[in-house]
Every structure is written in C-alpha cells, then in structure tokens.
Motif scaffolding. Structure first.
Motif, short mmCIF file in Angstrom:
data_model
loop_
_atom_site.label_atom_id
_atom_site.label_comp_id
_atom_site.label_asym_id
_atom_site.label_seq_id
_atom_site.Cartn_x
_atom_site.Cartn_y
_atom_site.Cartn_z
N LEU A 37 0.84 -1.19 0.00
CA LEU A 37 0.00 0.00 0.00
C LEU A 37 0.88 1.24 0.00
N LEU A 38 0.57 2.19 -0.87
CA LEU A 38 1.33 3.44 -0.86
C LEU A 38 1.05 4.23 0.41
N TRP A 39 -0.18 4.11 0.92
CA TRP A 39 -0.61 4.98 2.01
C TRP A 39 -1.67 4.28 2.84
N ASP A 40 -1.67 4.56 4.14
CA ASP A 40 -2.70 3.98 5.00
C ASP A 40 -2.94 4.90 6.20
N ASN A 41 -4.16 4.83 6.72
CA ASN A 41 -4.51 5.61 7.92
C ASN A 41 -5.39 4.76 8.83
N ASP A 42 -4.95 3.52 9.07
CA ASP A 42 -5.69 2.57 9.91
C ASP A 42 -7.11 2.35 9.39
N PHE A 43 -7.21 2.11 8.08
CA PHE A 43 -8.52 1.89 7.49
C PHE A 43 -9.08 0.53 7.89
N PRO A 44 -10.42 0.41 7.98
CA PRO A 44 -11.03 -0.87 8.36
C PRO A 44 -10.63 -2.04 7.47
N PHE A 45 -10.49 -1.81 6.15
CA PHE A 45 -10.10 -2.91 5.26
C PHE A 45 -8.69 -3.40 5.62
N LEU A 72 6.61 10.96 -4.74
CA LEU A 72 7.51 10.28 -5.69
C LEU A 72 8.51 9.37 -4.99
N SER A 73 8.68 9.55 -3.69
CA SER A 73 9.61 8.69 -2.95
C SER A 73 9.14 7.23 -2.93
N HIS A 74 7.87 7.01 -3.23
CA HIS A 74 7.35 5.64 -3.26
C HIS A 74 8.05 4.78 -4.31
N ILE A 75 8.51 5.43 -5.39
CA ILE A 75 9.06 4.67 -6.52
C ILE A 75 10.26 3.83 -6.10
N LEU A 76 11.19 4.43 -5.36
CA LEU A 76 12.38 3.69 -4.94
C LEU A 76 12.04 2.55 -3.99
N ARG A 77 11.07 2.77 -3.12
CA ARG A 77 10.69 1.73 -2.16
C ARG A 77 9.96 0.58 -2.86
N ILE A 78 9.11 0.91 -3.85
CA ILE A 78 8.47 -0.14 -4.64
C ILE A 78 9.53 -0.96 -5.36
N LYS A 83 11.56 -6.65 -6.13
CA LYS A 83 12.65 -7.57 -6.47
C LYS A 83 12.47 -8.94 -5.82
N GLU A 84 11.69 -8.99 -4.74
CA GLU A 84 11.48 -10.24 -4.01
C GLU A 84 10.33 -11.07 -4.56
N TYR A 85 9.69 -10.59 -5.63
CA TYR A 85 8.49 -11.26 -6.15
C TYR A 85 8.65 -11.61 -7.63
N ASP A 86 7.86 -12.58 -8.07
CA ASP A 86 7.90 -13.01 -9.47
C ASP A 86 7.00 -12.14 -10.35
N ALA A 99 4.72 2.09 -10.27
CA ALA A 99 5.21 0.72 -10.43
C ALA A 99 5.90 0.53 -11.77
N ALA A 100 5.36 1.16 -12.82
CA ALA A 100 5.96 1.06 -14.15
C ALA A 100 7.38 1.62 -14.15
N VAL A 101 7.58 2.76 -13.50
CA VAL A 101 8.91 3.38 -13.43
C VAL A 101 9.82 2.56 -12.50
N ALA A 102 9.27 2.10 -11.38
CA ALA A 102 10.06 1.34 -10.41
C ALA A 102 10.63 0.06 -11.01
#
Length: 365
Positions: A37-45, A72-78, A83-86, A99-102
């Motif tokens: 998730l890019l962002w969260d605020n303790d949502f019920p889901f 834009l800082s999300h790109i580097l973390r994504i 890298k750990e996934y197929d 995600a496309a840029v990452a």
C-alpha cells in the motif's frame, strides 16, 4: 510463484474491497501473495486483512493526508520490494505509473487491472504518450468488462496484451448475512420507514448528490443510509443540511457489515457518473432487494434487464422509481428476483480461478 499486489491504499472502494476478499482465497489455493500500500490511515479494510493474518502487508506511508499517495519517494521503495516477487499485480492511479517506473531495469513481470471505463488522463490528449509508455511496461492488462476492453484497445492499441476477467463477489457472504432490525441501525429509524442504501466512496466519480436530492422529493418516511468515506463527505453533509434532510440521511462511514446492511434495507441504489465493473452494483443485485443504478458506462452492462437504470444526474426520475418500488411490493419483488439471478454471473470463485490461470501463464512464459 510469488505475487505482490500494489495499490494506493485499502480505503473505501471496489478495487480495495476486491483485494480484501480475494487475497485469502488465493492463499487458500496455494498462491503466495502479499500486498503493498502506498498509504494507510488505519482503514477498516487494512485492519481486517491484518486480522486474517494471511499475507505480508507493506505500508509505505502512514498518515492522515491522502495526498501522501502521490509522493515520488514511493518509486524507490516499490523498486526495492518488487525484487522479491515473481509478478507484480498493480491497481489504480498513481500506483500504475509509480510501479511502471520502479520496474525499469528490474525486469519483473507486471500486470495492471483497469477498473474504470474512463479517467481524466484518457480525456486529455497530452497524456497519451505517457499513457502508452506506462501501459507498455506491463505484460498484461486485465479489463474487468468487455466495455473497458474495447475502450482501451481503441485508445492505446494494446492488441493481445489485453484480457477480460470480470470482477466477482462472494455471493454466499451476502446470502447468509442476517438482517438487522431497522431501529438497530439507528434508534431514530422506524420499522415502517422505507430505507435506501448506497455503498460507495465519496469521490467525484460517484453521484450521492442526485440520490440526496431525490430523497428531498420523497415522503418523509423514506430515509437514506450512505456507507463509505472520502474527500467529498463534507460537501455532501453540507448538501444534506441545505435541504434540511439531517434527520433522514445517515452517514455511516466505512463499514465491515455491508452484507448485513444490504439485507436490512428496502432499496439499494448506486448513483455514479461512471464505473468499471462495480462490485457494489453486483452486491446490490445479489442483496435480494430491488437495485437502482445510473445508466452510465460500467453499470449499464451489469444492471440492464436486472435492476432499474435512471438517467445520469436525473434526481426526478430516480425519485419516481424509488416511489414506485416503495408503493408496489410485487414490482419490487420482481425486480429483486431478476437482480439475484443476474448476480450469479459474477461469482468471486470464477474470477479467482481465471486470475490464477493468468499468473501461471505469465510466470511460465
């Protein structure tokens, strides 16, 4: 095979609810699957998914400001996490772009699900080159309806990259839900009141405005429950106050008991300006209650000849339909039965199986 779903957040919305409902099913089927998730605020889901303890949940930013989705800082973390996934399975904007840029230079296989028939970018020719670049980074585009498939193939000429897999709903969860007494929802509601329900985020895409205005034209024993949240909530609350409907409109926020609420009301409505394949519309059809929806892209195909369609933004037509259903029980029952029959075409298990088959084909390619 390890799959990572990437989405803006798990706040109110059809795509968000879909991931909450399906990730446990994929895990049960033996697919190793997590979510970012890019962002969260303790949502019920998010809380519910954590309670299920079925996957890893990455949260890049936790705050009370939804604009943090666009950092834009999300790109580097994504980039680091994928890298750990197929396979990365991506949903919604701006995650689609990030995600496309990452993934550039990483080379992971990518899927994007297109959930809507339109957006501001598709309407603006200035975005077309950027859109072509971003979509080109994905191995497959899942369109959740034939209408979306046609629109995006005409728009971008994606050829065999596109595939149609309709979204699905857990029909048993709705069928087995136990209805509330109306006074249990709120003590000011009488059992003789006619209850309307709309489940949707408070976003510019949705049209709770027309439903609130339609209520103004109805007798006082017609009352409205609004489930969801979002940036337009204050604006809608102001509209309710302006029309002096404070004692007839109930803002319930984001709820985890939507199946029970669907079974408790008299009429389910989805007023919206456009949709993809709306899970809320399928849930409304499955509820056993008459369902009304805007006659717009993404709803017409699902609802026609099952529920009742009204012209986009026409609160007078909407109020007339509601009144007819409220006063004619045989008409309401006939409409409800047609809806239940149609909803069976959108069983969630069919969708999950088709996604698994697609994952395997991409993984093995």
């Amino acid at each position: 095979m390890k799959i990572l779903h990437i989405i803006n957040s798990l706040t109110t919305g059809g795509a968000e609810k879909l991931l909450l409902d399906t990730i446990p099913l994929y895990r049960k089927a033996g697919i190793e699957m997590d979510i970012l998730l890019l962002w969260d605020n303790d949502f019920p889901f998010t809380k519910k998914l954590k309670e299920l303890n079925c996957c890893t949940i990455y949260i890049l930013k936790k705050s009370n400001n939804f604009k943090d989705i666009y950092s834009l800082s999300h790109i580097l973390r994504i980039r680091k996490i994928i890298k750990e996934y197929d396979i990365a399975h991506v949903h919604l904007f701006p995650t689609q772009y990030f995600a496309a840029v990452a993934n550039m230079g990483v080379g992971k296989k990518m899927i994007f699900t297109e959930h809507n028939t339109t957006n501001n970018r598709i309407k603006n020719k200035k975005y077309k080159l950027i859109e072509k670049f971003c979509y080109a980074q994905y191995n497959k585009l899942i369109c959740i309806s034939n209408e979306i498939f046609d629109i995006y193939n005409q728009y971008l000429g994606l050829g065999n990259k596109s595939v149609v897999i309709q979204n699905g709903v857990d029909l048993d969860k709705i069928k087995n839900a136990y209805p509330y007494g109306k006074m249990d929802i709120d003590k000011s509601i009488q059992e003789t009141d006619i209850l309307l329900l709309q489940v949707s985020a408070f976003r510019i895409q949705k049209d709770q405005d027309s439903l609130i205005k339609a209520l103004y034209n109805l007798p006082k024993h017609y009352k409205l429950l609004l489930v969801g949240d979002g940036e337009r909530r204050p604006e809608l609350e102001q509209l309710v106050k302006k029309l002096q409907l404070d004692n007839r409109v109930y803002f319930l926020g984001q709820r985890m008991d939507v199946p029970e609420l669907l079974r408790s009301v008299d009429i389910v409505v989805l007023a919206s300006h456009f949709e993809g394949l709306s899970l809320a519309s399928v849930e409304g059809l499955a509820s056993g209650k008459p369902f009304i929806a805007s006659d717009v892209p993404g709803l017409h195909e699902v609802v026609k000849d099952a529920g009742i369609l009204f012209k986009d933004g026409d609160e007078k037509e909407l109020s007339d339909i509601i009144l007819k259903l409220g006063e004619n029980s045989s008409f309401a029952q006939e409409t409800a039965q047609k809806g239940k029959k149609r909803s069976k075409e959108y069983d969630i298990t069919k969708m999950v199986q088709k996604h698994i088959e697609l994952y395997k084909s991409i993984y093995e390619a």
